[in-house]
Write a protein that holds these residues in place. Structure first.
Motif, short mmCIF file in Angstrom:
data_model
loop_
_atom_site.label_atom_id
_atom_site.label_comp_id
_atom_site.label_asym_id
_atom_site.label_seq_id
_atom_site.Cartn_x
_atom_site.Cartn_y
_atom_site.Cartn_z
N ASN A 37 0.86 -1.18 0.00
CA ASN A 37 0.00 0.00 0.00
C ASN A 37 0.90 1.23 0.00
N VAL A 38 1.34 1.62 -1.22
CA VAL A 38 2.25 2.75 -1.37
C VAL A 38 1.71 3.68 -2.45
N ALA A 39 2.14 4.93 -2.41
CA ALA A 39 1.65 5.92 -3.38
C ALA A 39 2.17 5.63 -4.78
N GLU A 40 3.44 5.28 -4.91
CA GLU A 40 4.04 5.02 -6.21
C GLU A 40 4.56 3.59 -6.23
N TYR A 41 3.84 2.70 -6.91
CA TYR A 41 4.22 1.28 -6.92
C TYR A 41 4.91 0.92 -8.23
N HIS A 42 6.03 0.23 -8.11
CA HIS A 42 6.73 -0.33 -9.27
C HIS A 42 6.94 -1.81 -8.97
N ARG A 43 6.78 -2.64 -9.99
CA ARG A 43 7.03 -4.06 -9.82
C ARG A 43 8.51 -4.27 -9.47
N PRO A 44 8.80 -5.21 -8.57
CA PRO A 44 10.20 -5.43 -8.19
C PRO A 44 10.98 -6.19 -9.25
N TYR A 45 12.25 -5.93 -9.29
CA TYR A 45 13.19 -6.76 -10.03
C TYR A 45 13.52 -7.91 -9.08
N VAL A 46 13.58 -9.13 -9.59
CA VAL A 46 13.83 -10.28 -8.74
C VAL A 46 14.87 -11.18 -9.40
N ALA A 47 15.83 -11.65 -8.61
CA ALA A 47 16.82 -12.61 -9.08
C ALA A 47 16.73 -13.85 -8.19
N TYR A 65 13.05 -8.54 -14.85
CA TYR A 65 13.34 -7.11 -14.93
C TYR A 65 12.53 -6.48 -16.06
N GLN A 66 12.49 -5.16 -16.12
CA GLN A 66 11.79 -4.43 -17.16
C GLN A 66 12.55 -4.63 -18.47
N GLN A 67 11.90 -5.25 -19.45
CA GLN A 67 12.61 -5.60 -20.67
C GLN A 67 12.36 -4.63 -21.83
N THR A 68 11.53 -3.65 -21.61
CA THR A 68 11.28 -2.67 -22.66
C THR A 68 11.79 -1.30 -22.22
N LYS A 77 19.32 -0.97 -16.90
CA LYS A 77 20.01 0.09 -16.16
C LYS A 77 19.91 -0.14 -14.64
N TRP A 78 18.80 -0.78 -14.19
CA TRP A 78 18.58 -0.95 -12.76
C TRP A 78 18.88 -2.35 -12.26
N LEU A 79 19.41 -3.22 -13.11
CA LEU A 79 19.79 -4.56 -12.63
C LEU A 79 20.81 -4.50 -11.48
N PRO A 80 21.76 -3.54 -11.48
CA PRO A 80 22.70 -3.47 -10.35
C PRO A 80 22.05 -3.19 -9.00
N ASP A 81 20.76 -2.76 -9.00
CA ASP A 81 20.07 -2.54 -7.74
C ASP A 81 19.86 -3.84 -6.96
N MET A 82 19.93 -4.97 -7.64
CA MET A 82 19.92 -6.26 -6.95
C MET A 82 21.38 -6.55 -6.62
#
Length: 176
Positions: A37-47, A65-68, A77-82
């Protein structure tokens, strides 16, 4: 019985043996993405990967991850966040990886299954750890680990870890 009849009977009998399904050791995983329950939701990247006793990656199983591309760039660009996965394996992979990478998943439970005939073919018998890491934009990070023995001997073995923020329940069943 003639030689032809015996040969035909033997051929039919042997072909039945070849048609018997080959059973394989399996690793069944369920990963839950919780509803937040958050104001700005983004699907998580998961490994999802397997580490050996030396804590090195023994097998990359799945990376979501987001593939498009969008206005913010491409999802790689955000894969290093994992962070853990990226340091141990991600930076050396050339994504996308057939059979491993895929798009992010929505809220809910997601089932994954792997056999010793595919992703786990190079796994030597021994002690391993299933690792699941999630990172979400405008969110947090979470890492869960479940130890297991490969391959399972006799009865299936199971394990569970419970996330508190970015991941819900993660379950593992190892079947001989």
């Amino acid at each position: 019985m003639s030689k032809i009849a015996v040969h035909t009977t033997l051929t039919i009998a042997l072909s039945g043996l070849l048609a018997t399904p080959a059973y394989a050791a399996t690793l069944d995983i369920n990963v839950e993405i919780p509803k937040l329950n958050v104001a700005e939701y983004h699907r998580p990247y998961v490994a999802v990967w397997v580490e050996g006793a030396d804590q090195k990656v023994a097998a990359n199983l799945s990376v979501w991850y987001q593939q498009t591309s969008n206005s913010e760039g491409h999802g790689t660009k955000w894969l290093p966040d994992m962070r853990q996965w990226w340091r141990k394996s991600g930076r050396s992979l050339q994504v996308p990886v057939d059979g491993v990478t895929g798009p992010t998943k929505p809220v809910g439970k997601h089932a994954l299954s792997f056999t010793d005939k595919q992703h786990l073919a190079k796994l030597a018998p021994g002690q391993y750890t299933l690792v699941v890491e999630a990172a979400r934009e405008v969110g947090g990070r979470e890492l869960l680990k479940i130890p297991f023995t490969w391959p399972a001997k006799g009865a299936p073995q199971s394990g569970k870890a419970q996330g508190s923020t970015e991941l819900g329940a993660v379950t593992l069943t190892v079947k001989p």
